[in-house]
Design a protein around this motif. Structure first.
Motif, PDB file in Angstrom:
ATOM      1  N   SER A  90     -11.743  -7.682  11.333  1.00 40.61           N
ATOM      2  CA  SER A  90     -12.467  -6.462  11.719  1.00 40.61           C
ATOM      3  C   SER A  90     -13.198  -5.843  10.539  1.00 40.61           C
ATOM      4  O   SER A  90     -14.065  -4.996  10.710  1.00 40.61           O
ATOM      5  CB  SER A  90     -11.534  -5.455  12.395  1.00 40.61           C
ATOM      6  N   LEU A  91     -12.872  -6.313   9.324  1.00 42.04           N
ATOM      7  CA  LEU A  91     -13.626  -5.861   8.143  1.00 42.04           C
ATOM      8  C   LEU A  91     -14.659  -6.918   7.741  1.00 42.04           C
ATOM      9  O   LEU A  91     -15.143  -6.928   6.608  1.00 42.04           O
ATOM     10  CB  LEU A  91     -12.662  -5.595   6.977  1.00 42.04           C
ATOM     11  N   GLY A  92     -14.949  -7.805   8.660  1.00 42.08           N
ATOM     12  CA  GLY A  92     -15.964  -8.829   8.394  1.00 42.08           C
ATOM     13  C   GLY A  92     -15.597  -9.751   7.243  1.00 42.08           C
ATOM     14  O   GLY A  92     -16.474 -10.250   6.534  1.00 42.08           O
ATOM     15  N   GLY A  93     -14.312  -9.957   7.052  1.00 42.73           N
ATOM     16  CA  GLY A  93     -13.873 -10.833   5.957  1.00 42.73           C
ATOM     17  C   GLY A  93     -13.867 -10.135   4.610  1.00 42.73           C
ATOM     18  O   GLY A  93     -13.607 -10.754   3.587  1.00 42.73           O
ATOM     19  N   GLY A  94     -14.108  -8.823   4.605  1.00 42.58           N
ATOM     20  CA  GLY A  94     -14.229  -8.097   3.335  1.00 42.58           C
ATOM     21  C   GLY A  94     -12.927  -7.574   2.765  1.00 42.58           C
ATOM     22  O   GLY A  94     -12.929  -6.776   1.833  1.00 42.58           O
ATOM     23  N   LEU A  95     -11.785  -8.023   3.344  1.00 37.79           N
ATOM     24  CA  LEU A  95     -10.485  -7.555   2.841  1.00 37.79           C
ATOM     25  C   LEU A  95     -10.033  -8.424   1.676  1.00 37.79           C
ATOM     26  O   LEU A  95      -9.963  -9.645   1.792  1.00 37.79           O
ATOM     27  CB  LEU A  95      -9.446  -7.617   3.968  1.00 37.79           C
ATOM     28  N   LEU A  96      -9.746  -7.783   0.548  1.00 36.52           N
ATOM     29  CA  LEU A  96      -9.239  -8.520  -0.607  1.00 36.52           C
ATOM     30  C   LEU A  96      -7.724  -8.617  -0.491  1.00 36.52           C
ATOM     31  O   LEU A  96      -7.028  -7.604  -0.460  1.00 36.52           O
ATOM     32  CB  LEU A  96      -9.638  -7.788  -1.897  1.00 36.52           C
ATOM     33  N   VAL A  97      -7.220  -9.861  -0.394  1.00 35.85           N
ATOM     34  CA  VAL A  97      -5.789 -10.082  -0.193  1.00 35.85           C
ATOM     35  C   VAL A  97      -5.182 -10.708  -1.445  1.00 35.85           C
ATOM     36  O   VAL A  97      -5.683 -11.727  -1.930  1.00 35.85           O
ATOM     37  CB  VAL A  97      -5.562 -11.023   1.016  1.00 35.85           C
ATOM     38  N   LEU A  98      -4.141 -10.084  -1.947  1.00 32.45           N
ATOM     39  CA  LEU A  98      -3.537 -10.569  -3.190  1.00 32.45           C
ATOM     40  C   LEU A  98      -2.018 -10.598  -3.095  1.00 32.45           C
ATOM     41  O   LEU A  98      -1.429  -9.896  -2.274  1.00 32.45           O
ATOM     42  CB  LEU A  98      -3.925  -9.637  -4.353  1.00 32.45           C
ATOM     43  N   LYS A  99      -1.427 -11.392  -3.967  1.00 33.62           N
ATOM     44  CA  LYS A  99       0.027 -11.418  -4.068  1.00 33.62           C
ATOM     45  C   LYS A  99       0.403 -11.200  -5.525  1.00 33.62           C
ATOM     46  O   LYS A  99      -0.194 -11.814  -6.417  1.00 33.62           O
ATOM     47  CB  LYS A  99       0.554 -12.778  -3.588  1.00 33.62           C
ATOM     48  N   GLY A 100       1.365 -10.308  -5.760  1.00 34.18           N
ATOM     49  CA  GLY A 100       1.775 -10.045  -7.137  1.00 34.18           C
ATOM     50  C   GLY A 100       2.301  -8.634  -7.263  1.00 34.18           C
ATOM     51  O   GLY A 100       2.618  -7.988  -6.266  1.00 34.18           O
ATOM     52  N   SER A 101       2.389  -8.164  -8.497  1.00 35.23           N
ATOM     53  CA  SER A 101       2.879  -6.818  -8.742  1.00 35.23           C
ATOM     54  C   SER A 101       1.766  -5.808  -8.485  1.00 35.23           C
ATOM     55  O   SER A 101       0.753  -5.801  -9.176  1.00 35.23           O
ATOM     56  CB  SER A 101       3.357  -6.702 -10.190  1.00 35.23           C
ATOM     57  N   ALA A 102       1.945  -4.961  -7.499  1.00 34.74           N
ATOM     58  CA  ALA A 102       0.913  -3.959  -7.194  1.00 34.74           C
ATOM     59  C   ALA A 102       0.657  -3.078  -8.411  1.00 34.74           C
ATOM     60  O   ALA A 102      -0.478  -2.726  -8.716  1.00 34.74           O
ATOM     61  CB  ALA A 102       1.358  -3.117  -5.996  1.00 34.74           C
ATOM     62  N   GLU A 103       1.737  -2.765  -9.083  1.00 35.93           N
ATOM     63  CA  GLU A 103       1.631  -1.886 -10.250  1.00 35.93           C
ATOM     64  C   GLU A 103       0.785  -2.517 -11.358  1.00 35.93           C
ATOM     65  O   GLU A 103       0.056  -1.819 -12.064  1.00 35.93           O
ATOM     66  CB  GLU A 103       3.053  -1.614 -10.777  1.00 35.93           C
ATOM     67  N   GLY A 104       0.859  -3.821 -11.469  1.00 31.31           N
ATOM     68  CA  GLY A 104       0.065  -4.500 -12.484  1.00 31.31           C
ATOM     69  C   GLY A 104      -1.354  -4.782 -12.020  1.00 31.31           C
ATOM     70  O   GLY A 104      -2.309  -4.693 -12.787  1.00 31.31           O
ATOM     71  N   LEU A 105      -1.501  -5.106 -10.729  1.00 31.93           N
ATOM     72  CA  LEU A 105      -2.802  -5.549 -10.226  1.00 31.93           C
ATOM     73  C   LEU A 105      -3.807  -4.408 -10.033  1.00 31.93           C
ATOM     74  O   LEU A 105      -5.003  -4.575 -10.284  1.00 31.93           O
ATOM     75  CB  LEU A 105      -2.620  -6.271  -8.887  1.00 31.93           C
ATOM     76  N   LEU A 106      -3.323  -3.248  -9.580  1.00 37.16           N
ATOM     77  CA  LEU A 106      -4.261  -2.181  -9.208  1.00 37.16           C
ATOM     78  C   LEU A 106      -5.142  -1.686 -10.357  1.00 37.16           C
ATOM     79  O   LEU A 106      -6.365  -1.591 -10.186  1.00 37.16           O
ATOM     80  CB  LEU A 106      -3.501  -1.023  -8.543  1.00 37.16           C
ATOM     81  N   PRO A 107      -4.549  -1.372 -11.544  1.00 33.81           N
ATOM     82  CA  PRO A 107      -5.416  -0.904 -12.638  1.00 33.81           C
ATOM     83  C   PRO A 107      -6.474  -1.943 -13.003  1.00 33.81           C
ATOM     84  O   PRO A 107      -7.632  -1.604 -13.280  1.00 33.81           O
ATOM     85  CB  PRO A 107      -4.433  -0.690 -13.800  1.00 33.81           C
ATOM     86  N   ASP A 108      -6.067  -3.189 -12.956  1.00 29.22           N
ATOM     87  CA  ASP A 108      -6.981  -4.277 -13.290  1.00 29.22           C
ATOM     88  C   ASP A 108      -8.129  -4.352 -12.280  1.00 29.22           C
ATOM     89  O   ASP A 108      -9.303  -4.479 -12.654  1.00 29.22           O
ATOM     90  CB  ASP A 108      -6.158  -5.579 -13.290  1.00 29.22           C
TER      91      ASP A 108
END
Length: 471
Positions: A62-80
């Motif tokens: 429903s987002l036209g494939g525009g969803l970024l999907v990741l696996k890992g530590s949210a705390e580490g990934l978000l600032p990056d």
DNA sequence: TAGCTCGTTGGACAA
DNA sequence: TTTGTCCAACGAGCT
């Protein structure tokens, strides 16, 4: 302005306050992170992961494939991510699990220190847990006063309509695929399990409409009969946030106000109550809310536990429920109480075992609801049932599945058994059993405990607990 | 404050 | 067959 919206248990576009805010501010980068920092009690079980897989695919689509999907530590990934995509602001909808509260607080501080604007919203609950406290400021522990307080004093908001045409997405740097999360099992048992479900926002809305059309009209009484289609089956959709309780409440405003409607609203508020309890008593998933239950003489019996898990107790209504759970990822509410009572009282096994099994098997597994409900059944929770309230699996079957339709659906080996013996097959005469093609202990198990003596044993165990707790 | 009522979902037994 | 009563006792919540 660019806003990163961090999707968690709010996998929908409509009535999503965090996403709506992000959308108003300009471009949106929608992100989902399978957070590997989560503690064991919060990591989704196998059935939930399979549901999450489908739900994320629906959202991504429903987002036209525009969803970024990741696996890992949210705390580490978000600032990056914020740095890489030149993000100015971050939004999310609040989660109320103990781990999430602590993590989100740290992330908010860290992002703010980096100069970003961070806003969290309420997308999951009708009432914030800190709003629903007594006059003396302490949390409610009994449902009915909690319910009255919420309904009389707390307002709910109207759903937020997202104009999807105005949703401008930040282009992703590379391809993003739900496959990378590996949420589905290697043996594809999840396909049959989910065949009767439609994970995702569209499925949730369709389920609500189907319930309003044919379930809610007989909800008050019908909800007790597992063979009937009178329950909403919205719980997994609510858990993953594919639909919001505000949207449900608003939609109910068009339905006639009667006992059925009020009962359903009460069930929605039970969900609120479970979150309220978890918020105020973060040890709810592991610790008895009533300390005296620390003295309960639980029995460890892996063989009987296995029989309960696999639907081989010899009590047809219990076994039907446990097999429904295994096959469909769900279980009718009335039957959940019966199987829980059987494990905790007739088998006197610790409610932790039940909680753990449900956690792994349920598509609607929810830390708050699962913990609060198991403690309620065990009698160790807030607003506990009296200890002598022990469900009799024979009379419960006779009363709530009188035709045996539900029980036979999951126990086809008992198809030919006359209904007068369906819930206690060991009492059937030999000729009836053989005419039904059943050899007890071979085609269907003999009962693993005697319901009468195990009830006496449970009552003695409660007396023993009280005696020990007094010392 | 002190006293009163009530507690989501039951079972067993007697009449 | 149905209906009423008891099964304990305590603490939450309200007035």
């Amino acid at each position: 302005m660019r806003t990163l919206h961090w999707f968690r248990n709010d996998l929908r576009l409509q009535d999503n306050p965090g996403l709506a805010l992000a959308c108003e501010q300009g471009e949106v980068l929608p992100v989902f992170i399978f957070d590997t920092d989560e503690p064991a009690e919060s990591v989704p079980g196998a059935a939930s992961r399979a549901w999450l897989d489908r739900s994320l695919r629906a959202l991504s689509s429903s987002l036209g494939g525009g969803l970024l999907v990741l696996k890992g530590s949210a705390e580490g990934l978000l600032p990056d991510l914020c740095h890489r995509y030149s993000i100015d602001a971050v939004t999310w909808n609040r989660s109320y699990e103990p781990f999430a509260i602590a993590r989100d607080t740290r992330i908010k501080q860290s992002l703010k220190a980096d100069g970003l604007t961070v806003t969290s919203s309420n997308g999951a609950l009708l009432y914030e847990p800190w709003e629903s406290v007594k006059k003396d400021g302490t949390p409610y522990r009994v449902f009915t006063p909690f319910y009255k307080h919420c309904r009389a004093n707390l307002a709910t908001r109207a759903p937020i309509n997202l104009k999807t045409k105005r949703l401008r997405l930040v282009p992703l740097e590379g391809p993003s695929n739900v496959d990378a999360l590996h949420l589905t099992p290697s043996v594809p048992w999840d396909e049959t399990m989910l065949s009767d479900w439609a994970p995702g926002e569209a499925g949730a809305l369709a389920r609500l409409e189907a319930f309003l059309a044919s379930g809610i009209g007989s909800y008050r009484l019908g909800r007790d009969y597992p063979a009937q289609q009178s329950v909403s089956r919205l719980s997994p959709h609510l858990h993953f946030g594919e639909i919001s309780p505000h949207l449900i409440l608003a939609r109910l405003a068009d339905a006639p106000i009667d006992d059925n409607l009020e009962h359903f609203v009460k069930e929605l508020v039970w969900r609120e109550f479970a979150h309220h309890l978890l918020y105020h008593f973060p040890e709810l998933p592991s610790k008895n809310l009533q300390e005296k239950f620390d003295w309960f003489p639980w029995v460890e019996d892996p063989v009987r536990l296995k029989a309960w898990q696999s639907g081989q107790t010899g009590y047809p209504i219990v076994d039907a429920g446990m097999r429904e759970l295994w096959q469909t990822g769900s279980m009718h509410n009335r039957v959940r109480m019966i199987v829980a009572s059987f494990l905790v009282k007739n088998l006197t096994q610790h409610w932790h075992h039940g909680l753990q099994w449900f956690w792994d098997c349920l598509v609607d597994a929810d830390l708050a609801s699962n913990s609060a409900s198991w403690q309620w059944c065990a009698g160790s929770g807030a607003d506990a049932a009296p200890y002598f309230r022990i469900f009799n699996p024979i009379t419960q079957g006779q009363r709530f599945d009188p035709d045996g339709t539900y029980t036979k659906r999951f126990l086809p080996e008992l198809e030919a058994l006359p209904k007068q013996y369906l819930f206690d097959p060991w009492n059937a005469p030999h000729d009836v059993l053989s005419a039904s093609g059943i050899v007890l202990g071979k085609d269907y198990p003999a009962p693993i405990v005697d319901v009468k003596s195990s009830r006496e044993h449970a009552l003695q165990a409660f007396a023993e607990m009280k005696r020990r707790a007094m010392l």
